[in-house]
Structures are given as structure tokens and as C-alpha cells.
Write a protein that holds these residues in place. Structure first.
Motif, PDB file in Angstrom:
ATOM      1  N   ILE A   1      31.176  20.807  42.643  1.00  0.00           N
ATOM      2  CA  ILE A   1      31.500  22.245  42.404  1.00  0.00           C
ATOM      3  C   ILE A   1      32.337  22.859  43.544  1.00  0.00           C
ATOM      4  CG2 ILE A   1      30.556  24.551  41.721  1.00  0.00           C
ATOM      5  CD1 ILE A   1      30.141  22.227  39.292  1.00  0.00           C
ATOM      6  N   PRO A   2      33.585  22.618  43.522  1.00  0.00           N
ATOM      7  CA  PRO A   2      33.998  23.219  44.995  1.00  0.00           C
ATOM      8  C   PRO A   2      34.163  24.729  44.840  1.00  0.00           C
ATOM      9  CG  PRO A   2      35.790  22.486  43.322  1.00  0.00           C
ATOM     10  CD  PRO A   2      34.391  22.181  42.726  1.00  0.00           C
ATOM     11  N   LEU A   3      34.014  25.524  46.018  1.00  0.00           N
ATOM     12  CA  LEU A   3      34.387  26.833  46.254  1.00  0.00           C
ATOM     13  C   LEU A   3      35.363  26.925  47.069  1.00  0.00           C
ATOM     14  CD1 LEU A   3      30.465  27.986  46.175  1.00  0.00           C
ATOM     15  CD2 LEU A   3      31.894  27.924  44.131  1.00  0.00           C
ATOM     16  N   ALA A   4      35.974  28.139  46.911  1.00  0.00           N
ATOM     17  CA  ALA A   4      37.149  28.392  47.572  1.00  0.00           C
ATOM     18  C   ALA A   4      37.361  29.872  47.936  1.00  0.00           C
ATOM     19  CB  ALA A   4      38.391  27.746  47.219  1.00  0.00           C
ATOM     20  N   ALA A   5      37.843  30.240  48.958  1.00  0.00           N
ATOM     21  CA  ALA A   5      38.675  31.721  48.801  1.00  0.00           C
ATOM     22  C   ALA A   5      39.557  31.801  47.980  1.00  0.00           C
ATOM     23  CB  ALA A   5      38.759  32.037  50.370  1.00  0.00           C
ATOM     24  N   PRO A   6      39.496  32.925  47.152  1.00  0.00           N
ATOM     25  CA  PRO A   6      40.680  33.102  46.288  1.00  0.00           C
ATOM     26  C   PRO A   6      41.804  33.447  46.843  1.00  0.00           C
ATOM     27  CG  PRO A   6      39.126  35.030  46.390  1.00  0.00           C
ATOM     28  CD  PRO A   6      38.554  34.123  47.127  1.00  0.00           C
ATOM     29  N   ALA A   7      43.043  33.370  46.217  1.00  0.00           N
ATOM     30  CA  ALA A   7      44.502  33.380  46.466  1.00  0.00           C
ATOM     31  C   ALA A   7      44.496  34.708  47.140  1.00  0.00           C
ATOM     32  CB  ALA A   7      45.423  32.872  45.433  1.00  0.00           C
ATOM     33  N   SER A   8      43.996  35.730  46.341  1.00  0.00           N
ATOM     34  CA  SER A   8      44.135  37.201  46.962  1.00  0.00           C
ATOM     35  C   SER A   8      42.634  38.064  46.795  1.00  0.00           C
ATOM     36  CB  SER A   8      45.048  37.876  46.050  1.00  0.00           C
ATOM     37  OG  SER A   8      44.715  38.815  45.452  1.00  0.00           O
ATOM     38  N   ALA A   9      42.502  38.954  47.806  1.00  0.00           N
ATOM     39  CA  ALA A   9      41.146  39.485  47.853  1.00  0.00           C
ATOM     40  C   ALA A   9      41.016  40.330  46.500  1.00  0.00           C
ATOM     41  CB  ALA A   9      41.453  40.447  48.971  1.00  0.00           C
ATOM     42  N   GLU A  10      41.922  40.638  45.876  1.00  0.00           N
ATOM     43  CA  GLU A  10      41.657  41.569  44.698  1.00  0.00           C
ATOM     44  C   GLU A  10      41.088  40.513  43.525  1.00  0.00           C
ATOM     45  OE1 GLU A  10      45.002  41.383  45.934  1.00  0.00           O
ATOM     46  OE2 GLU A  10      44.445  42.941  47.067  1.00  0.00           O
ATOM     47  N   MET A  11      41.136  39.340  43.703  1.00  0.00           N
ATOM     48  CA  MET A  11      40.613  38.364  42.841  1.00  0.00           C
ATOM     49  C   MET A  11      39.032  37.959  42.999  1.00  0.00           C
ATOM     50  SD  MET A  11      43.699  35.660  42.611  1.00  0.00           S
ATOM     51  CE  MET A  11      43.604  35.255  40.823  1.00  0.00           C
ATOM     52  N   GLY A  12      38.413  38.404  43.893  1.00  0.00           N
ATOM     53  CA  GLY A  12      37.016  38.490  44.241  1.00  0.00           C
ATOM     54  C   GLY A  12      36.742  37.930  45.523  1.00  0.00           C
ATOM     55  N   ASP A  13      35.413  37.254  45.676  1.00  0.00           N
ATOM     56  CA  ASP A  13      34.715  36.860  46.908  1.00  0.00           C
ATOM     57  C   ASP A  13      35.068  35.287  46.884  1.00  0.00           C
ATOM     58  OD1 ASP A  13      34.202  39.430  48.112  1.00  0.00           O
ATOM     59  OD2 ASP A  13      32.482  39.445  47.095  1.00  0.00           O
ATOM     60  N   LEU A  14      34.843  34.534  45.911  1.00  0.00           N
ATOM     61  CA  LEU A  14      34.939  33.114  45.568  1.00  0.00           C
ATOM     62  C   LEU A  14      35.643  32.828  44.467  1.00  0.00           C
ATOM     63  CD1 LEU A  14      31.030  32.135  46.521  1.00  0.00           C
ATOM     64  CD2 LEU A  14      33.075  31.700  47.932  1.00  0.00           C
ATOM     65  N   ALA A  15      36.070  31.753  44.773  1.00  0.00           N
ATOM     66  CA  ALA A  15      36.716  31.054  43.415  1.00  0.00           C
ATOM     67  C   ALA A  15      36.438  29.700  43.443  1.00  0.00           C
ATOM     68  CB  ALA A  15      38.194  31.256  43.572  1.00  0.00           C
ATOM     69  N   SER A  16      36.522  29.010  42.145  1.00  0.00           N
ATOM     70  CA  SER A  16      36.194  27.822  41.974  1.00  0.00           C
ATOM     71  C   SER A  16      36.987  27.080  40.968  1.00  0.00           C
ATOM     72  CB  SER A  16      34.828  27.208  41.498  1.00  0.00           C
ATOM     73  OG  SER A  16      34.507  25.786  41.335  1.00  0.00           O
ATOM     74  N   PRO A  17      37.748  25.931  41.455  1.00  0.00           N
ATOM     75  CA  PRO A  17      38.796  25.317  40.491  1.00  0.00           C
ATOM     76  C   PRO A  17      38.099  24.182  39.637  1.00  0.00           C
ATOM     77  CG  PRO A  17      38.866  24.199  42.569  1.00  0.00           C
ATOM     78  CD  PRO A  17      37.911  25.460  42.731  1.00  0.00           C
ATOM     79  N   VAL A  18      36.686  24.729  39.139  1.00  0.00           N
ATOM     80  CA  VAL A  18      36.056  23.463  38.694  1.00  0.00           C
ATOM     81  C   VAL A  18      36.628  23.493  37.010  1.00  0.00           C
ATOM     82  CG1 VAL A  18      34.134  24.984  37.794  1.00  0.00           C
ATOM     83  CG2 VAL A  18      33.573  22.510  38.055  1.00  0.00           C
ATOM     84  N   ALA A  19      36.754  24.531  36.257  1.00  0.00           N
ATOM     85  CA  ALA A  19      37.234  24.371  35.096  1.00  0.00           C
ATOM     86  C   ALA A  19      38.683  23.549  34.996  1.00  0.00           C
ATOM     87  CB  ALA A  19      37.548  25.802  34.434  1.00  0.00           C
ATOM     88  N   MET A  20      39.307  23.633  35.890  1.00  0.00           N
ATOM     89  CA  MET A  20      40.956  22.935  36.011  1.00  0.00           C
ATOM     90  C   MET A  20      40.257  21.498  36.169  1.00  0.00           C
ATOM     91  SD  MET A  20      43.454  24.960  35.649  1.00  0.00           S
ATOM     92  CE  MET A  20      45.086  23.922  36.410  1.00  0.00           C
ATOM     93  N   ALA A  21      39.495  21.142  36.940  1.00  0.00           N
ATOM     94  CA  ALA A  21      39.061  19.667  37.312  1.00  0.00           C
ATOM     95  C   ALA A  21      38.423  19.128  35.978  1.00  0.00           C
ATOM     96  CB  ALA A  21      38.104  19.509  38.377  1.00  0.00           C
ATOM     97  N   LEU A  22      37.781  20.084  35.164  1.00  0.00           N
ATOM     98  CA  LEU A  22      36.945  19.383  34.127  1.00  0.00           C
ATOM     99  C   LEU A  22      37.989  19.683  32.906  1.00  0.00           C
ATOM    100  CD1 LEU A  22      33.915  21.230  34.576  1.00  0.00           C
ATOM    101  CD2 LEU A  22      34.227  18.912  34.967  1.00  0.00           C
ATOM    102  N   ALA A  23      39.047  20.204  32.626  1.00  0.00           N
ATOM    103  CA  ALA A  23      39.853  20.333  31.460  1.00  0.00           C
ATOM    104  C   ALA A  23      40.300  19.227  30.694  1.00  0.00           C
ATOM    105  CB  ALA A  23      40.854  21.135  31.645  1.00  0.00           C
TER     106      ALA A  23
END
Length: 104
Positions: free
Chosen positions: A51-73
Motif C-alpha cells: 500500500i504505497p502512500l504519497a504526497a498528492p500532486a497538489s495540496a488541494e487534493m488532500g494530505d495523502l494519496a495512494s496509487p493502489v487502485a491504479m496498481a490493482l486495476a
């Protein structure tokens, strides 16, 4: 040391070739990874390897992001947005995730 699911240099390991910047590990991040993993397992029927966690591309997108859905699709043969929305719904329905979810 790197956080679980991350390689040196900020690259996330797991299915597909998804990369993200490194996010430092902390007890709360472990809880978040665990909750996302549980929700993803409920959605796709198998536990994601990472479960990777990352800073989102923009602060308006929240505090954390995870590309897990892309990896599982691809393996799940479902659109990433559908997987992400189902994971998000599972997190909102999880009383254990309510406290940290309200803060991020």
C-alpha cells in the motif's frame, strides 16, 4: 530505513510501474496503510502486496494519496476509479478509520 512498501530513492514497489515520492513512516501511516489494505481486500477479494502512500500532486487534493487502485486495476479487470471509489466507501464505513479519516 524506508517505509513499508517503498524502495530507496522514493520508488514504490508492487504491481505495475507506479511510482510515488517517499512519505516518512509513522504509527498513523501504518494504521492508514492497514485500513486501505483491508478495504482493498474487501473490494478485489485479495490482499494487495503493498500500500504505497504519497504526497498528492497538489495540496488541494488532500494530505495523502495512494496509487493502489491504479496498481490493482489490471489484475482486478476493473477501472481504477471504480476500485478507488469502493475503497473510499469502505474506509468511510469503517469505524476504526473514522478518527484518522476525519483528520486527513
Amino acid at each position: 530505513a524506508t517505509a513499508a512498501g517503498e524502495r530507496e530513492g522514493g520508488q514504490c514497489e508492487g504491481q505495475g510501474s507506479v511510482s510515488c515520492p517517499t512519505v516518512t513512516d509513522a504509527p498513523l501511516l501504518h494504521q492508514i496503510r492497514s485500513a486501505i489494505g483491508d478495504a482493498a481486500t474487501a473490494v478485489i477479494g485479495t490482499s494487495p502486496p503493498v500500500i504505497p502512500l504519497a504526497a498528492p500532486a497538489s495540496a488541494e487534493m488532500g494530505d495523502l494519496a495512494s496509487p493502489v487502485a491504479m496498481a490493482l486495476a489490471k489484475a482486478a479487470k476493473r477501472p481504477p476509479r471504480e476500485i478507488a471509489e469502493a475503497i473510499a466507501a469502505g474506509l468511510r464505513a469503517d469505524p476504526g478509520a473514522a478518527a484518522w479519516l476525519a483528520g486527513v
